[in-house]
Design an enzyme around this catalytic site. Sequence first.
Site, PDB file in Angstrom:
ATOM      1  N   ILE A 154      -1.247 -18.528   8.453  1.00 30.74           N
ATOM      2  CA  ILE A 154       0.184 -18.665   8.714  1.00 30.74           C
ATOM      3  C   ILE A 154       0.871 -18.726   7.358  1.00 30.74           C
ATOM      4  O   ILE A 154       0.393 -19.401   6.437  1.00 30.74           O
ATOM      5  CB  ILE A 154       0.453 -19.928   9.554  1.00 30.74           C
ATOM      6  CG1 ILE A 154      -0.177 -19.700  10.937  1.00 30.74           C
ATOM      7  CG2 ILE A 154       1.948 -20.216   9.655  1.00 30.74           C
ATOM      8  CD1 ILE A 154       0.025 -20.800  11.927  1.00 30.74           C
ATOM      9  N   ASN A 193      -9.058  -2.319   8.898  1.00 37.17           N
ATOM     10  CA  ASN A 193      -7.716  -1.729   8.739  1.00 37.17           C
ATOM     11  C   ASN A 193      -7.433  -1.447   7.268  1.00 37.17           C
ATOM     12  O   ASN A 193      -6.828  -0.427   6.934  1.00 37.17           O
ATOM     13  CB  ASN A 193      -6.651  -2.662   9.314  1.00 37.17           C
ATOM     14  CG  ASN A 193      -6.473  -2.456  10.804  1.00 37.17           C
ATOM     15  OD1 ASN A 193      -5.963  -1.427  11.233  1.00 37.17           O
ATOM     16  ND2 ASN A 193      -6.940  -3.412  11.590  1.00 37.17           N
ATOM     17  N   ASN A 224       2.730  -6.228   9.264  1.00 39.74           N
ATOM     18  CA  ASN A 224       1.518  -6.783   9.872  1.00 39.74           C
ATOM     19  C   ASN A 224       1.099  -5.896  11.032  1.00 39.74           C
ATOM     20  O   ASN A 224       1.925  -5.208  11.631  1.00 39.74           O
ATOM     21  CB  ASN A 224       1.794  -8.207  10.386  1.00 39.74           C
ATOM     22  CG  ASN A 224       0.547  -8.844  10.978  1.00 39.74           C
ATOM     23  OD1 ASN A 224      -0.556  -8.691  10.447  1.00 39.74           O
ATOM     24  ND2 ASN A 224       0.706  -9.549  12.092  1.00 39.74           N
ATOM     25  N   ASP A 260       3.771 -13.433  14.470  1.00 33.07           N
ATOM     26  CA  ASP A 260       3.684 -12.180  15.239  1.00 33.07           C
ATOM     27  C   ASP A 260       5.020 -11.775  15.849  1.00 33.07           C
ATOM     28  O   ASP A 260       5.076 -11.244  16.967  1.00 33.07           O
ATOM     29  CB  ASP A 260       2.608 -12.287  16.338  1.00 33.07           C
ATOM     30  CG  ASP A 260       1.222 -12.491  15.738  1.00 33.07           C
ATOM     31  OD1 ASP A 260       0.992 -12.014  14.621  1.00 33.07           O
ATOM     32  OD2 ASP A 260       0.390 -13.152  16.385  1.00 33.07           O
ATOM     33  N   HIS A 265      -0.925  -6.148  14.752  1.00 35.93           N
ATOM     34  CA  HIS A 265      -1.339  -7.148  15.733  1.00 35.93           C
ATOM     35  C   HIS A 265      -1.911  -6.431  16.957  1.00 35.93           C
ATOM     36  O   HIS A 265      -1.319  -5.447  17.421  1.00 35.93           O
ATOM     37  CB  HIS A 265      -0.132  -8.010  16.130  1.00 35.93           C
ATOM     38  CG  HIS A 265      -0.481  -9.094  17.091  1.00 35.93           C
ATOM     39  ND1 HIS A 265      -1.192 -10.221  16.716  1.00 35.93           N
ATOM     40  CD2 HIS A 265      -0.262  -9.210  18.426  1.00 35.93           C
ATOM     41  CE1 HIS A 265      -1.370 -10.993  17.782  1.00 35.93           C
ATOM     42  NE2 HIS A 265      -0.820 -10.405  18.828  1.00 35.93           N
ATOM     43  N   MET A 301      -5.635 -13.841   8.349  1.00 33.51           N
ATOM     44  CA  MET A 301      -5.521 -14.856   9.387  1.00 33.51           C
ATOM     45  C   MET A 301      -4.963 -16.177   8.854  1.00 33.51           C
ATOM     46  O   MET A 301      -5.602 -17.221   8.978  1.00 33.51           O
ATOM     47  CB  MET A 301      -6.884 -15.065  10.059  1.00 33.51           C
ATOM     48  CG  MET A 301      -7.356 -13.844  10.810  1.00 33.51           C
ATOM     49  SD  MET A 301      -6.059 -13.242  11.927  1.00 33.51           S
ATOM     50  CE  MET A 301      -7.021 -12.298  13.081  1.00 33.51           C
ATOM     51  N   SER A 361       0.441  -3.161  17.689  1.00 32.55           N
ATOM     52  CA  SER A 361       1.808  -3.044  17.172  1.00 32.55           C
ATOM     53  C   SER A 361       1.806  -3.261  15.662  1.00 32.55           C
ATOM     54  O   SER A 361       1.090  -4.132  15.170  1.00 32.55           O
ATOM     55  CB  SER A 361       2.711  -4.131  17.769  1.00 32.55           C
ATOM     56  OG  SER A 361       2.588  -4.201  19.164  1.00 32.55           O
TER      57      SER A 361
HETATM   58  C1  GAR Z   1      -7.372  -6.486  13.722  1.00 33.56           C
HETATM   59  O1  GAR Z   1      -7.688  -6.211  15.057  1.00 33.56           O
HETATM   60  C2  GAR Z   1      -5.937  -6.949  13.603  1.00 33.56           C
HETATM   61  O2  GAR Z   1      -5.069  -6.338  14.513  1.00 33.56           O
HETATM   62  C3  GAR Z   1      -6.083  -8.419  13.920  1.00 33.56           C
HETATM   63  O3  GAR Z   1      -7.260  -8.798  13.276  1.00 33.56           O
HETATM   64  C4  GAR Z   1      -8.151  -7.704  13.225  1.00 33.56           C
HETATM   65  C5  GAR Z   1      -8.623  -7.528  11.805  1.00 33.56           C
HETATM   66  O4  GAR Z   1      -9.626  -6.569  11.731  1.00 33.56           O
HETATM   67  N1  GAR Z   1      -4.936  -9.134  13.466  1.00 33.56           N
HETATM   68  C6  GAR Z   1      -4.369 -10.161  14.107  1.00 33.56           C
HETATM   69  O5  GAR Z   1      -4.817 -10.611  15.148  1.00 33.56           O
HETATM   70  C7  GAR Z   1      -3.107 -10.737  13.475  1.00 33.56           C
HETATM   71  N2  GAR Z   1      -2.437 -11.610  14.352  1.00 33.56           N
HETATM   72  P1  GAR Z   1      -9.984  -5.882  10.354  1.00 33.56           P
HETATM   73  O6  GAR Z   1     -10.233  -6.987   9.345  1.00 33.56           O
HETATM   74  O7  GAR Z   1     -11.207  -5.089  10.631  1.00 33.56           O
HETATM   75  O8  GAR Z   1      -8.817  -5.022   9.944  1.00 33.56           O
END
Ligand code: GAR
Length: 321
Positions: A94, A17, A109, A147, A111, A92, A138
Site C-alpha cells: 500500500i 508483467n 497499476n 485499486d 489489477h 504488493m 484492468s
Molecule cells: C498480477 O496478476 C497482477 O495483476 C497482480 O499481481 C500479479 C503479479 O504477477 N496485481 C495485483 O493484484 C495488484 N492489486 P507478476 O509478478 O507475475 O506480474
Amino acid sequence: MAEKAKIAILISGRGSNMAALIYAAKSHDCPYEIVLVACNDCDASGLKLAEAEAITTFAHSHKSMSREDYDDVMHDAITRSGAEYVVLAGYMRILSDGFVRKWANHMLNIHPSLLPKYKGLDTYQRAIDAGDKVAGCSVHLVTAELDDGPVLAQTEVAILPDDNAERLARRILIAEHQLYPATLAKYVSREADPDWILEQVRERALALAETHERESFGSPGWRAGSEKTGKYFAYFTQKLHGEASVGLLVKTSGLDEQAALVDADPELYYIPKFFGKSGWIAVRLNIGRTDWDHVSDWLYKSWRMVAPKRLTKMIDIADQF
Ligand code: GAR
C-alpha cells in the site's frame, strides 16, 4: 522518433508483467524504455530476470521501516534513475499518500479484475463465486484509494464452467501480458497525440466563466461572452504539413510582452502568423514538456482581457486587496 519515455517498474515477486514490459520495450518503435526495476523483496525472482536483461535494479526491504520512510527511499531511487513514470507490476504494497501525490498521473497499476469489481486480493475466486460469466484485468492510474483511479483499459476473459481460481488466474495473466505493454505505450504517447492535447485545452478553456467553442478557419477557438457578441481568447492550431507543431494561441498584453516571451523561451513560444501582429502568442504543446497549470494560467489571462466587464469587475476589485 521522439525520445522514449523512461519507466521504473516496481515489483514484489515473480515479475511476469515486468518481463512482458521489458520484452515489449525491446521493439525499436516502442515509445518507452525501462530504466529501473525496483523491488521491496531482495530475493524476488523478478529481480534476477531484470538483471539478466541488463536493467538497473534496486532492492530494499521494507521490513522495520515506516510506510513514509520506505516510500521516500523508493522515490529517491526512482528519481535517480531518471524515470518519468512508475509502473506497478505486482507491487504488493500500500502506498503512502505522499508517494501517490508525487507521481500523480504518472503511475499505473495492473489489477486482475474488471475494476471497479473485486478490488484487493482473491479476485479470481470472488468472480467465480459470484457466478460471473467474465473476469479480466484492468490497467488504471494510481490514486490514494487502493485499486481505484481512472481505468485506462481492460481485457475481458471468459470464465469457463469448470474453472477454478488457479486456471482462471493463468488465463488472465496471459491477458495482462498483452494489455499492460499496449496500454502503457498508448499512455506515454498521449502527450504527442493532437486529439488528446486538444481535449486538454478544451476542458480548461470551457471551465472559464461564460465561454463557448467556435471554429474559426478550421481551428477550434474559444470565446468569452454570449454566443452573439463573444470575443475569442484562445485558438488551437495544428499544422499538419511542414514543421509539425501543435500550439495554443492566446493574447498577451502587447508586442513587448510577446517579444520578451520568445526571447526568454524560443522553444516554447513563437509568434503566430497573422495573429502575431495584434499581440497574440503561440505556446507549443507538443514538445514533451507541457505544464498544464501554465496553460490554464495563459487561458485565464487571455480570457480576462476579453471577458465581459460584468465578470471581470469583481475579480479586479478582489485583486486590489
Ligand atoms: C498480477 O496478476 C497482477 O495483476 C497482480 O499481481 C500479479 C503479479 O504477477 N496485481 C495485483 O493484484 C495488484 N492489486 P507478476 O509478478 O507475475 O506480474
